[in-house]
Write a protein that holds these residues in place. Structure first.
Motif, PDB file in Angstrom:
ATOM      1  N   GLY A 192     -18.854  31.247 -45.813  1.00 35.60           N
ATOM      2  CA  GLY A 192     -17.985  31.576 -44.980  1.00 35.60           C
ATOM      3  C   GLY A 192     -16.719  32.168 -45.124  1.00 35.60           C
ATOM      4  N   VAL A 193     -15.992  32.883 -44.211  1.00 31.89           N
ATOM      5  CA  VAL A 193     -14.799  33.322 -44.707  1.00 31.89           C
ATOM      6  C   VAL A 193     -14.218  33.301 -43.280  1.00 31.89           C
ATOM      7  CG1 VAL A 193     -15.167  34.389 -47.067  1.00 31.89           C
ATOM      8  CG2 VAL A 193     -15.474  35.887 -44.988  1.00 31.89           C
ATOM      9  N   SER A 194     -12.838  33.637 -43.340  1.00 30.85           N
ATOM     10  CA  SER A 194     -11.882  33.867 -42.160  1.00 30.85           C
ATOM     11  C   SER A 194     -11.041  34.904 -42.525  1.00 30.85           C
ATOM     12  CB  SER A 194     -11.325  32.450 -41.432  1.00 30.85           C
ATOM     13  OG  SER A 194     -10.638  31.966 -42.354  1.00 30.85           O
ATOM     14  N   GLY A 195     -10.589  35.815 -41.346  1.00 30.01           N
ATOM     15  CA  GLY A 195      -9.565  36.521 -41.616  1.00 30.01           C
ATOM     16  C   GLY A 195      -8.427  36.354 -40.644  1.00 30.01           C
ATOM     17  N   SER A 196      -7.398  36.749 -40.414  1.00 34.74           N
ATOM     18  CA  SER A 196      -6.392  36.683 -39.438  1.00 34.74           C
ATOM     19  C   SER A 196      -5.096  37.766 -39.520  1.00 34.74           C
ATOM     20  CB  SER A 196      -5.670  35.439 -39.099  1.00 34.74           C
ATOM     21  OG  SER A 196      -5.141  34.996 -40.432  1.00 34.74           O
ATOM     22  N   ASN A 197      -4.478  37.821 -38.548  1.00 29.40           N
ATOM     23  CA  ASN A 197      -3.467  38.720 -38.371  1.00 29.40           C
ATOM     24  C   ASN A 197      -2.430  38.647 -37.391  1.00 29.40           C
ATOM     25  OD1 ASN A 197      -1.528  40.874 -39.370  1.00 29.40           O
ATOM     26  ND2 ASN A 197      -3.273  42.171 -39.924  1.00 29.40           N
ATOM     27  N   GLY A 198      -1.509  39.264 -37.150  1.00 28.62           N
ATOM     28  CA  GLY A 198      -0.476  38.904 -36.026  1.00 28.62           C
ATOM     29  C   GLY A 198       0.354  40.292 -35.866  1.00 28.62           C
ATOM     30  N   ALA A 199       0.994  40.320 -34.745  1.00 27.99           N
ATOM     31  CA  ALA A 199       1.535  41.457 -34.559  1.00 27.99           C
ATOM     32  C   ALA A 199       2.753  41.304 -33.431  1.00 27.99           C
ATOM     33  CB  ALA A 199       0.925  42.849 -34.086  1.00 27.99           C
ATOM     34  N   SER A 200       3.874  41.632 -33.358  1.00 28.39           N
ATOM     35  CA  SER A 200       4.933  41.678 -32.323  1.00 28.39           C
ATOM     36  C   SER A 200       5.103  43.023 -31.774  1.00 28.39           C
ATOM     37  CB  SER A 200       6.203  41.155 -32.699  1.00 28.39           C
ATOM     38  OG  SER A 200       6.070  39.879 -33.194  1.00 28.39           O
ATOM     39  N   LEU A 201       4.780  43.165 -30.341  1.00 29.07           N
ATOM     40  CA  LEU A 201       4.798  44.302 -29.807  1.00 29.07           C
ATOM     41  C   LEU A 201       5.934  44.491 -28.584  1.00 29.07           C
ATOM     42  CD1 LEU A 201       0.656  45.020 -29.616  1.00 29.07           C
ATOM     43  CD2 LEU A 201       2.374  45.759 -31.249  1.00 29.07           C
ATOM     44  N   LEU A 202       6.443  45.731 -28.422  1.00 25.45           N
ATOM     45  CA  LEU A 202       7.182  45.926 -27.004  1.00 25.45           C
ATOM     46  C   LEU A 202       6.041  46.530 -26.230  1.00 25.45           C
ATOM     47  CD1 LEU A 202       9.601  46.169 -25.323  1.00 25.45           C
ATOM     48  CD2 LEU A 202       9.914  48.534 -26.721  1.00 25.45           C
ATOM     49  N   LEU A 203       6.031  45.876 -24.929  1.00 21.63           N
ATOM     50  CA  LEU A 203       5.062  46.120 -23.930  1.00 21.63           C
ATOM     51  C   LEU A 203       5.829  46.541 -22.710  1.00 21.63           C
ATOM     52  CD1 LEU A 203       2.341  43.344 -24.253  1.00 21.63           C
ATOM     53  CD2 LEU A 203       2.293  45.750 -25.724  1.00 21.63           C
ATOM     54  N   GLU A 204       5.329  47.378 -21.974  1.00 20.98           N
ATOM     55  CA  GLU A 204       5.666  47.666 -20.617  1.00 20.98           C
ATOM     56  C   GLU A 204       5.227  46.923 -19.699  1.00 20.98           C
ATOM     57  OE1 GLU A 204       8.401  49.461 -20.067  1.00 20.98           O
ATOM     58  OE2 GLU A 204       8.823  50.261 -21.943  1.00 20.98           O
ATOM     59  N   VAL A 205       5.262  46.877 -18.429  1.00 21.02           N
ATOM     60  CA  VAL A 205       4.655  46.113 -17.370  1.00 21.02           C
ATOM     61  C   VAL A 205       3.347  46.934 -17.018  1.00 21.02           C
ATOM     62  CG1 VAL A 205       4.565  45.683 -14.959  1.00 21.02           C
ATOM     63  CG2 VAL A 205       6.535  45.354 -16.258  1.00 21.02           C
ATOM     64  N   GLY A 206       2.008  46.090 -17.255  1.00 23.34           N
ATOM     65  CA  GLY A 206       0.836  46.716 -17.191  1.00 23.34           C
ATOM     66  C   GLY A 206       0.163  47.016 -18.423  1.00 23.34           C
ATOM     67  N   ASP A 207       0.855  47.178 -19.564  1.00 22.13           N
ATOM     68  CA  ASP A 207       0.175  47.266 -20.880  1.00 22.13           C
ATOM     69  C   ASP A 207      -0.801  46.375 -20.967  1.00 22.13           C
ATOM     70  OD1 ASP A 207       1.700  49.660 -21.213  1.00 22.13           O
ATOM     71  OD2 ASP A 207       3.071  48.672 -22.646  1.00 22.13           O
ATOM     72  N   GLN A 208      -2.017  46.687 -21.812  1.00 23.62           N
ATOM     73  CA  GLN A 208      -2.995  45.851 -22.074  1.00 23.62           C
ATOM     74  C   GLN A 208      -2.978  45.622 -23.603  1.00 23.62           C
ATOM     75  OE1 GLN A 208      -6.094  47.484 -19.582  1.00 23.62           O
ATOM     76  NE2 GLN A 208      -5.943  45.603 -18.264  1.00 23.62           N
ATOM     77  N   VAL A 209      -3.459  44.692 -23.951  1.00 25.02           N
ATOM     78  CA  VAL A 209      -3.803  44.208 -25.483  1.00 25.02           C
ATOM     79  C   VAL A 209      -5.199  43.468 -25.612  1.00 25.02           C
ATOM     80  CG1 VAL A 209      -2.743  42.874 -27.467  1.00 25.02           C
ATOM     81  CG2 VAL A 209      -1.177  44.012 -25.925  1.00 25.02           C
ATOM     82  N   TYR A 210      -5.777  43.641 -26.465  1.00 23.07           N
ATOM     83  CA  TYR A 210      -7.167  43.215 -26.686  1.00 23.07           C
ATOM     84  C   TYR A 210      -7.551  43.091 -27.922  1.00 23.07           C
ATOM     85  CZ  TYR A 210      -8.070  48.107 -25.571  1.00 23.07           C
ATOM     86  OH  TYR A 210      -8.098  49.392 -25.519  1.00 23.07           O
ATOM     87  N   VAL A 211      -8.793  42.373 -28.381  1.00 20.09           N
ATOM     88  CA  VAL A 211      -9.389  42.385 -29.743  1.00 20.09           C
ATOM     89  C   VAL A 211     -10.569  43.089 -29.706  1.00 20.09           C
ATOM     90  CG1 VAL A 211     -10.040  41.045 -31.778  1.00 20.09           C
ATOM     91  CG2 VAL A 211      -7.954  40.528 -30.293  1.00 20.09           C
ATOM     92  N   ARG A 212     -10.824  43.928 -30.543  1.00 15.57           N
ATOM     93  CA  ARG A 212     -12.150  44.703 -30.721  1.00 15.57           C
ATOM     94  C   ARG A 212     -12.838  44.344 -32.119  1.00 15.57           C
ATOM     95  NH1 ARG A 212     -11.597  50.615 -28.396  1.00 15.57           N
ATOM     96  NH2 ARG A 212     -11.888  50.371 -26.087  1.00 15.57           N
ATOM     97  N   LEU A 213     -14.138  44.048 -31.834  1.00 17.50           N
ATOM     98  CA  LEU A 213     -14.731  43.753 -33.247  1.00 17.50           C
ATOM     99  C   LEU A 213     -14.999  45.192 -33.897  1.00 17.50           C
ATOM    100  CD1 LEU A 213     -16.474  41.673 -34.878  1.00 17.50           C
ATOM    101  CD2 LEU A 213     -18.695  42.297 -33.541  1.00 17.50           C
ATOM    102  N   TRP A 214     -15.168  45.227 -35.115  1.00 17.32           N
ATOM    103  CA  TRP A 214     -15.479  46.383 -35.773  1.00 17.32           C
ATOM    104  C   TRP A 214     -16.903  46.892 -35.694  1.00 17.32           C
ATOM    105  CZ3 TRP A 214     -13.200  47.180 -41.423  1.00 17.32           C
ATOM    106  CH2 TRP A 214     -11.931  47.052 -41.486  1.00 17.32           C
ATOM    107  N   ASP A 215     -17.353  48.034 -35.650  1.00 15.73           N
ATOM    108  CA  ASP A 215     -18.718  48.558 -35.736  1.00 15.73           C
ATOM    109  C   ASP A 215     -19.088  48.035 -37.008  1.00 15.73           C
ATOM    110  OD1 ASP A 215     -16.849  50.253 -36.611  1.00 15.73           O
ATOM    111  OD2 ASP A 215     -18.721  51.727 -37.262  1.00 15.73           O
TER     112      ASP A 215
END
Length: 237
Positions: A192-215
């Protein structure tokens, strides 16, 4: 002839006496009426004086009442102003509470609430839902959709961790409003292996952030909660 003259003289005396008597009575009546009028006028003077005194007292009382009414009106206006100030302060406090509440944003969730298994592979990118919510301060994260919605404009930080095993690739993207940001990826050859990442984002009110699995990739999760998605507000802007 003598008798006639005497009778005439007597009648004349009677007439003169009667006239004098009427004159005396008339003078007496006039004097009585004058005295009565003077007495009435004299009796009226004290009444008029009393009325004037009462009027003066009423005028003075009215002036005092007017002053008291003016004082009460000023006090009432002061009370109204103070009440308005209290209401204004209450409104400001409620607004500050709402702002403070909006500024308190943090969430952390794992993929599976219970059970274990693989997710994927799919032919297209698929939004992952992280149902095991540990923290959701501000209720900005939706565990049913996997979407985080920014409640205020500001800088946010996000992290996501994925885990896979076997010989199938493991990968997931971070998206903002449909725009690709960063990805985490691993290609295990065994175990088994694991991967991770992070990001700092400037968001406006109502902006949506989510994670998608690669195809054509998959992730694995169980009660150990390998796959996680977390984020929090750094500061407002």
């Amino acid at each position: 002839m003598m008798v006639t003259q005497q009778s005439s003289a007597d009648r004349m005396k009677i007439i003169v006496f009667s006239s004098l008597l009427l004159l005396v009575c008339s003078v007496s009546a006039d004097q009585t009426e004058t005295e009565s009028l003077q007495q009435t006028t004299a009796n009226q003077h004290p009444c008029l004086q009393d009325i004037h005194a009462v009027l003066r007292e009423l005028t003075a009382s009215l002036a005092v009442l007017k002053e008291q009414i003016s004082v009460l009106q000023r006090e009432n206006q002061d009370h109204e102003n103070k009440l308005k100030e209290v209401e204004r302060q209450k409104t400001e406090i409620e607004q500050l509470k709402q702002q403070l509440k909006a500024n308190q944003v943090a969430f952390s969730a794992a993929q599976f609430d219970k059970g274990e298994g693989n997710t994927g592979p799919f032919n297209t990118q698929t939004t992952l839902t992280f149902k095991h919510v540990v923290t959701n301060i501000g209720n900005a994260y939706n565990s049913h959709t996997g979407m985080f919605t920014a409640p205020v404009r500001g800088a946010y930080h996000f992290e996501w961790h994925i885990y896979g095993h076997g010989d199938i690739r493991t990968g997931a993207y971070l998206f903002r409003n449909g725009d690709y940001i960063f990805s985490a990826y691993e290609h295990p050859t065994s175990g088994g292996v694991s991967g991770s990442n992070g990001a700092s984002l400037l968001l406006e009110v109502g902006d949506q952030v989510y994670v998608r699995l690669w195809d054509a990739t998959r992730v694995y999760d169980n009660q150990n909660h390998h796959n996680t998605f977390s984020g929090h507000l750094i500061f407002t802007m």
